[in-house]
Write a protein that holds these residues in place. Structure first.
Motif, short mmCIF file in Angstrom:
data_model
loop_
_atom_site.label_atom_id
_atom_site.label_comp_id
_atom_site.label_asym_id
_atom_site.label_seq_id
_atom_site.Cartn_x
_atom_site.Cartn_y
_atom_site.Cartn_z
N PHE A 17 61.99 -19.18 -8.70
CA PHE A 17 62.13 -17.92 -7.95
C PHE A 17 62.90 -17.01 -8.57
N VAL A 18 64.14 -17.49 -8.76
CA VAL A 18 65.44 -16.60 -9.36
C VAL A 18 65.03 -16.62 -10.74
N THR A 19 64.35 -16.98 -11.59
CA THR A 19 63.97 -16.77 -12.80
C THR A 19 62.85 -15.66 -12.97
N ALA A 20 62.01 -15.69 -11.87
CA ALA A 20 60.84 -14.63 -11.92
C ALA A 20 61.45 -13.45 -11.27
N VAL A 21 62.51 -13.41 -10.45
CA VAL A 21 63.21 -12.11 -10.00
C VAL A 21 63.77 -11.60 -11.17
N CYS A 22 64.55 -12.24 -11.79
CA CYS A 22 65.45 -11.58 -12.88
C CYS A 22 64.29 -11.11 -14.03
N ILE A 23 63.38 -11.72 -14.12
CA ILE A 23 62.50 -11.12 -15.19
C ILE A 23 61.97 -9.90 -14.72
N LEU A 24 61.48 -9.67 -13.40
CA LEU A 24 60.91 -8.59 -12.75
C LEU A 24 62.13 -7.31 -12.76
N LEU A 25 63.12 -7.87 -12.69
CA LEU A 25 64.54 -6.85 -12.65
C LEU A 25 64.38 -6.15 -14.39
N TYR A 26 64.45 -7.09 -15.12
CA TYR A 26 64.67 -6.88 -16.40
C TYR A 26 63.42 -5.67 -16.74
N PHE A 27 62.09 -6.15 -16.55
CA PHE A 27 61.19 -5.13 -16.95
C PHE A 27 61.55 -3.94 -16.08
N PHE A 28 61.80 -3.84 -14.61
CA PHE A 28 62.13 -2.69 -13.98
C PHE A 28 63.03 -1.75 -14.56
N PHE A 29 63.90 -2.29 -14.96
CA PHE A 29 64.84 -1.47 -15.52
C PHE A 29 64.76 -0.79 -17.04
#
Length: 88
Positions: A17-29
């Motif tokens: 879950f934490v990895t998925a959130v980090c990946i989503l934030l990476y692509f969002f930024f």
């Protein structure tokens, strides 16, 4: 033995879950809105000159950070009382 396996599954699910959130934030930024938010933090005068609302970008950034904090609180509350997260 079953308790150890349950804790391992819980730890793996939290890690995923934490990895998925980090990946989503990476692509969002890397989007235009994410870049504008980062630029607002670096130089608000420059981003204002480009026509982006500094106040809106700041409020959106605060809302996003509060959402992530609420999400982490929900994860802690979900595992409250389990053997993995005992607060003794």
């Amino acid at each position: 033995m079953a308790g150890e396996r349950s804790r391992c599954i819980d730890a793996v699910s939290i890690l995923l879950f934490v990895t998925a959130v980090c990946i989503l934030l990476y692509f969002f930024f890397r989007t235009d809105l994410g870049t504008a938010m980062r630029a607002t933090g670096d130089n608000p005068q420059m981003i204002r000159a480009l026509g982006v609302s500094v106040d809106a970008a700041t409020i959106f950034g605060l809302a996003m950070s509060n959402g992530l904090i609420a999400l982490s609180g929900a994860l802690i509350a979900q595992y409250q009382g389990s053997r993995m997260c005992r607060w003794e």
